[in-house]
Design an enzyme around this catalytic site. Sequence first.
Site, PDB file in Angstrom:
ATOM      1  N   GLU A 126      39.418  39.028  34.799  1.00 42.73           N
ATOM      2  CA  GLU A 126      38.082  39.619  34.803  1.00 42.73           C
ATOM      3  C   GLU A 126      37.443  39.543  33.425  1.00 42.73           C
ATOM      4  O   GLU A 126      38.049  39.944  32.427  1.00 42.73           O
ATOM      5  CB  GLU A 126      38.183  41.090  35.236  1.00 42.73           C
ATOM      6  N   ASP A 127      36.234  39.060  33.392  1.00 41.42           N
ATOM      7  CA  ASP A 127      35.397  39.120  32.189  1.00 41.42           C
ATOM      8  C   ASP A 127      36.033  38.505  30.938  1.00 41.42           C
ATOM      9  O   ASP A 127      35.912  39.052  29.824  1.00 41.42           O
ATOM     10  CB  ASP A 127      34.920  40.567  31.950  1.00 41.42           C
ATOM     11  N   LYS A 137      37.350  47.912  38.215  1.00 44.61           N
ATOM     12  CA  LYS A 137      37.619  46.919  39.263  1.00 44.61           C
ATOM     13  C   LYS A 137      38.848  47.292  40.084  1.00 44.61           C
ATOM     14  O   LYS A 137      38.866  47.149  41.302  1.00 44.61           O
ATOM     15  CB  LYS A 137      37.843  45.536  38.641  1.00 44.61           C
ATOM     16  N   ARG A 181      33.820  39.049  27.529  1.00 47.38           N
ATOM     17  CA  ARG A 181      32.522  38.820  28.174  1.00 47.38           C
ATOM     18  C   ARG A 181      32.348  39.879  29.267  1.00 47.38           C
ATOM     19  O   ARG A 181      32.406  39.598  30.455  1.00 47.38           O
ATOM     20  CB  ARG A 181      32.509  37.402  28.765  1.00 47.38           C
ATOM     21  N   ASP A 212      37.774  36.514  39.076  1.00 45.93           N
ATOM     22  CA  ASP A 212      36.734  37.188  39.850  1.00 45.93           C
ATOM     23  C   ASP A 212      35.343  36.674  39.515  1.00 45.93           C
ATOM     24  O   ASP A 212      34.487  36.551  40.387  1.00 45.93           O
ATOM     25  CB  ASP A 212      36.827  38.688  39.547  1.00 45.93           C
ATOM     26  N   ASP A 213      35.098  36.387  38.246  1.00 45.07           N
ATOM     27  CA  ASP A 213      33.749  35.983  37.839  1.00 45.07           C
ATOM     28  C   ASP A 213      33.421  34.571  38.294  1.00 45.07           C
ATOM     29  O   ASP A 213      32.257  34.253  38.545  1.00 45.07           O
ATOM     30  CB  ASP A 213      33.611  36.104  36.317  1.00 45.07           C
ATOM     31  N   ASN A 261      24.232  40.981  35.458  1.00 44.18           N
ATOM     32  CA  ASN A 261      24.580  42.399  35.344  1.00 44.18           C
ATOM     33  C   ASN A 261      24.602  42.825  33.888  1.00 44.18           C
ATOM     34  O   ASN A 261      24.882  41.997  33.023  1.00 44.18           O
ATOM     35  CB  ASN A 261      25.986  42.631  35.912  1.00 44.18           C
TER      36      ASN A 261
HETATM   37  O1  OAA Z   1      31.305  43.663  37.831  1.00 40.44           O
HETATM   38  C1  OAA Z   1      30.357  43.208  38.474  1.00 40.44           C
HETATM   39  O2  OAA Z   1      29.547  43.926  39.065  1.00 40.44           O
HETATM   40  C2  OAA Z   1      30.207  41.726  38.619  1.00 40.44           C
HETATM   41  C3  OAA Z   1      30.996  41.008  37.610  1.00 40.44           C
HETATM   42  O3  OAA Z   1      32.165  40.754  37.786  1.00 40.44           O
HETATM   43  C4  OAA Z   1      30.368  40.667  36.322  1.00 40.44           C
HETATM   44  O4  OAA Z   1      29.151  40.814  36.156  1.00 40.44           O
HETATM   45  O5  OAA Z   1      31.121  40.262  35.425  1.00 40.44           O
HETATM   46 MG    MG Z   2      33.154  40.389  35.939  1.00 40.86          MG
END
Ligand code: OAA
Ligand code: MG
Length: 511
Positions: A192-193, A121, A103, A215-216, A356
């Site tokens: 992340e993601d 990141k 994702r 983080d998300d 985003n």
């Molecule tokens: O990366 C970014 O700007 C924010 C974030 O973690 C995402 O949208 O998954």
């Molecule tokens: Mg993210």
Amino acid sequence: MLDADHIHALRAIDADINKYLYLRRLRLDDPNMYYRLLLLHSQELMPFVYTPTVGEACKRYGELNIQTWGLYITKNDRGKILDKLHSFTKSDIRVIVVTDGERILGIGDWGAGGMGISEGKILLYTVIAGVPPSQCLPICLDVGTNNDELLSSSSYRGLRERRLRGAAYDDLIGELFSALKARWPHTTVQFEDFGNANAFRLLDTFRPKHCCFNDDIQGTACITLAGVLAGLRLCHSDLTKQRVLFLGAGEAGTGIGELLSLALVKRHGLTLQQARAHCYFMDSKGLVCSARENLQHHKQPFAHSVPFARTLVEAVRQLRPTILIGVSTIPAAFTREIVELMAEYNDRPMIFPLSNPTHLSECSYADAFHWTGGRVIFASGSPFPPLQAASHGQLTTFHPAQANNAYAFPSIGFAASLTKCRSITDDVFLVAAEAISQFSKTEDLARGLLFPSFDNIQEISVALSSRCAEFMCANGLGDPPTSGFEGSWEPYVRSQMYKMPMPSQPIHSKL
Ligand SMILES: O=C([O-])CC(=O)C(=O)O
Ligand SMILES: [Mg+2]
């Protein structure tokens, strides 16, 4: 070439993705210059190493033949991950960003191209918080992809199979965490993601036994709460008077809802149930409410006894929110009608389209500004340009705030690394959000700047890392360093930060 030459060369490049590639090449050719540029020009360069450009890089990672400096772990590494960690790097790794690419931002499954997000990141740990690059490791788990476009693309370099699921997937991640603990016992791991189906479960599984966060879910919650608290400074109000409506009930949305609720519990004495009643969610089927059946686990705490509403505009009319938050990845979902209703119900409506990258944002800054007659308190996930408008008879520049989790996670991770933190609790994110909300001066808030400028980000980070480290130690989550620490965090944090590299001698450019 000197710093200024690189900046001029970069400005002359038209496509953002080519700026991204230029900077990647510079990292290989002259790493000192690369970090120097990023530290000196954070605000300008951030969009080209990170959101939004990094989204395109993830999509085209194979086609652009990008060579990673991170570590791929594939499902075929099962049983051998520790060996792989031993052979990969001799460095003392302290922070890791790991993704499985399912994702990416709001753009979906980009499989092994997800490495781009881990690299983007992890870079911010150095540029924002000052974690030395040698202590940072981006990891991408290649567990296949369900993206048919990638599976049939000749340039795709990841595993050409459907995503690994179930016990085999969990075992792979379990082995990764055990191997990390054996190889570098005090790493902080940032998820992340990951897709919704895995993100909540992985966080719940590993949080009790490893220093990690998502983080998300948590980083986005932290910066969004910080934005709300900064906005409340501007309108002299407090959280207890807010009704928050979210469009989107995934990781980011419910993560924000939970942290906001925690703030109401800890700072205003509400019960958790009373606190959650301040947050309402719309998902793809409509308003999350008690009449709905088969709601996913993470949505259930927010299923309140209110009438069902099918569309966002119906929900806005019914609930009259003071704050509208977009985490839906539905572009332009905050229509003129909706934004105007927010402006009708509120003196200073807070509207945060957080999806985003930019093209998925629920509304633009210009639209939110004009449709509310300039009264909006605005923060978006991806950057928007400032605009000029008359204010008190003078032409004034108004700035959209960027509620990017980049303000939060690097300092939290750095603090965790300095204190050998055992567990990053939600309270840490609450403390960080409160600290961030206080950084902007009142006059900057009035011009839309809910957060401090990225150009001053390293200084802000010293304060934030120090605050988090202090909190971790005071609450038994981590320990003060055994050497070089004299009881005061700021000088210690500074002493551990990566130092701005000196400019290289002028050389003939290889670029
Ligand atoms: O990366 C970014 O700007 C924010 C974030 O973690 C995402 O949208 O998954
Ligand atoms: Mg993210």
